[in-house]
Write a protein that holds these residues in place. Structure first.
Motif, mmCIF file in Angstrom:
data_model
loop_
_atom_site.group_PDB
_atom_site.id
_atom_site.type_symbol
_atom_site.label_atom_id
_atom_site.label_comp_id
_atom_site.label_asym_id
_atom_site.label_seq_id
_atom_site.Cartn_x
_atom_site.Cartn_y
_atom_site.Cartn_z
ATOM 1 N N UNK A 73 1.233 -1.623 -0.676
ATOM 2 C CA UNK A 73 -0.380 -0.069 0.012
ATOM 3 C C UNK A 73 0.895 1.744 -0.052
ATOM 4 N N UNK A 74 2.760 1.385 0.642
ATOM 5 C CA UNK A 74 2.959 1.910 0.544
ATOM 6 C C UNK A 74 3.288 3.009 -0.722
ATOM 7 N N UNK A 75 4.309 2.320 -1.329
ATOM 8 C CA UNK A 75 4.418 2.913 -3.267
ATOM 9 C C UNK A 75 3.143 2.864 -4.001
ATOM 10 N N UNK A 76 1.605 2.081 -3.727
ATOM 11 C CA UNK A 76 0.760 2.470 -4.264
ATOM 12 C C UNK A 76 0.267 3.612 -3.939
ATOM 13 N N UNK A 77 0.236 4.071 -2.002
ATOM 14 C CA UNK A 77 -0.661 5.495 -2.152
ATOM 15 C C UNK A 77 0.719 6.487 -2.673
ATOM 16 N N UNK A 78 2.255 6.448 -2.693
ATOM 17 C CA UNK A 78 2.923 7.235 -2.931
ATOM 18 C C UNK A 78 2.309 8.160 -4.758
ATOM 19 N N UNK A 79 2.510 6.836 -5.643
ATOM 20 C CA UNK A 79 2.472 6.608 -6.783
ATOM 21 C C UNK A 79 0.767 6.466 -7.389
ATOM 22 N N UNK A 80 -0.030 6.762 -6.699
ATOM 23 C CA UNK A 80 -1.381 7.254 -6.540
ATOM 24 C C UNK A 80 -1.074 8.715 -6.406
ATOM 25 N N UNK A 81 -0.316 9.256 -5.938
ATOM 26 C CA UNK A 81 -0.553 10.752 -5.309
ATOM 27 C C UNK A 81 -0.423 11.572 -6.240
ATOM 28 N N UNK A 82 0.654 11.161 -7.692
ATOM 29 C CA UNK A 82 1.267 11.525 -7.867
ATOM 30 C C UNK A 82 2.773 12.108 -8.116
ATOM 31 N N UNK A 83 3.585 11.286 -7.077
ATOM 32 C CA UNK A 83 4.827 10.988 -6.744
ATOM 33 C C UNK A 83 5.326 10.952 -8.396
ATOM 34 N N UNK A 84 6.474 11.733 -9.361
ATOM 35 C CA UNK A 84 6.831 10.601 -9.831
ATOM 36 C C UNK A 84 7.877 9.914 -9.434
ATOM 37 N N UNK A 85 8.986 10.010 -8.367
ATOM 38 C CA UNK A 85 10.675 9.369 -8.354
ATOM 39 C C UNK A 85 10.357 9.752 -6.507
ATOM 40 N N UNK A 86 11.013 8.473 -6.418
ATOM 41 C CA UNK A 86 11.082 8.670 -4.609
ATOM 42 C C UNK A 86 12.669 8.608 -4.770
ATOM 43 N N UNK A 87 13.748 9.655 -3.984
ATOM 44 C CA UNK A 87 14.991 9.715 -4.300
ATOM 45 C C UNK A 87 15.147 9.109 -2.815
ATOM 46 N N UNK A 88 15.719 8.547 -2.012
ATOM 47 C CA UNK A 88 16.282 8.558 -0.943
ATOM 48 C C UNK A 88 17.982 8.062 -0.287
ATOM 49 N N UNK A 89 18.538 8.504 0.674
ATOM 50 C CA UNK A 89 19.697 7.932 1.243
ATOM 51 C C UNK A 89 19.682 6.153 1.414
ATOM 52 N N UNK A 107 11.746 -3.154 -3.326
ATOM 53 C CA UNK A 107 11.081 -4.170 -4.219
ATOM 54 C C UNK A 107 10.043 -3.981 -4.504
ATOM 55 N N UNK A 108 9.151 -3.693 -3.082
ATOM 56 C CA UNK A 108 7.316 -3.485 -3.466
ATOM 57 C C UNK A 108 6.713 -1.889 -4.387
ATOM 58 N N UNK A 109 7.868 -1.449 -4.330
ATOM 59 C CA UNK A 109 8.278 0.373 -5.098
ATOM 60 C C UNK A 109 8.125 -0.171 -6.455
ATOM 61 N N UNK A 110 9.269 -0.931 -6.860
ATOM 62 C CA UNK A 110 9.330 -1.765 -7.970
ATOM 63 C C UNK A 110 8.359 -2.273 -8.817
ATOM 64 N N UNK A 111 8.307 -3.107 -7.774
ATOM 65 C CA UNK A 111 6.621 -3.992 -8.297
ATOM 66 C C UNK A 111 5.834 -3.394 -9.051
ATOM 67 N N UNK A 112 5.297 -2.003 -8.517
ATOM 68 C CA UNK A 112 4.459 -1.652 -8.841
ATOM 69 C C UNK A 112 4.401 -0.052 -9.566
ATOM 70 N N UNK A 113 5.845 -0.342 -10.137
ATOM 71 C CA UNK A 113 5.783 0.298 -11.023
ATOM 72 C C UNK A 113 6.573 1.929 -10.970
ATOM 73 N N UNK A 114 7.437 2.438 -9.400
ATOM 74 C CA UNK A 114 6.802 3.512 -8.743
ATOM 75 C C UNK A 114 8.620 3.846 -8.809
#
Length: 192
Positions: free
Chosen positions: A69-85, A93-100
């Protein structure tokens, strides 16, 4: 694959319950989840998100439970990309699985300021801060992961491949190279 967006910055150890609180896990609809995306960070945060924004985080982003649900929510909100340390392994893995799209780049994450505008090339890993002109090099996104992102996630990739009669395993090397599944997995696929 390139994108450009405004930076939204969050801190270290942002867990999945702060990304999407557990009380909203009754749905997997990205649009419904988006209304509550990151509300655990700050009241009103979801309303500040604009389509195309780049979420920048510190260490261990997405720690906690393994909820997709976490990467789905981020992607659904329209966030184009996440960059982190860094990321929690299961969130990555979940982010890539949902295409984020996600990148690891500590120098860029450290230098980011709210409302900077970034231009990102996922294939090369290049991040450019348009405001300052600074450039950073993240690890490039491998070709098989770019395929997942372009298609919208693992499930659309697998559906498309199965429709074409290409039976592949779920390992990245199989997706990239088109090698076959194990005998058991292949037999299960044929029975369906």
């Amino acid at each position: 694959m390139s994108l450009e967006g405004r930076v939204l910055k969050v801190g270290d150890h942002v867990d999945t319950d702060r990304i999407i609180p557990a009380r909203y896990l009754t749905t997997t609809d990205p649009t419904r989840l988006a209304a509550h995306c990151l509300e655990g960070i700050e009241h009103g945060f979801p309303a500040s998100i604009q389509p195309g924004d780049v979420l920048v985080a510190g260490e261990n982003f997405g720690c906690g439970s393994s909820r997709e649900h976490a990467p789905l929510a981020i992607k659904g909100a329209g966030i184009a990309c996440v960059v982190a340390r860094s990321y929690a392994r299961i969130f990555y893995r979940n982010a890539l699985n949902v295409g984020l799209p996600i990148l690891i780049c500590p120098p860029a994450a450290d230098a980011a300021r709210p409302d900077d505008r970034w231009r990102i090339d996922l294939a090369s890993g290049r991040i450019e801060n348009i405001r300052t002109g600074d450039r950073y090099d993240a690890e490039p996104v491998p070709a098989f992961m770019l395929e997942l992102i372009r298609a919208g996630g693992l499930i659309p990739v697998m559906r498309e491949r199965l429709a074409r009669g290409v039976y592949v395993g779920l390992r990245g090397s199989d997706i990239a190279g088109g090698r076959g599944m194990t005998d058991d997995a292949e037999n299960r696929a044929r029975r369906r």
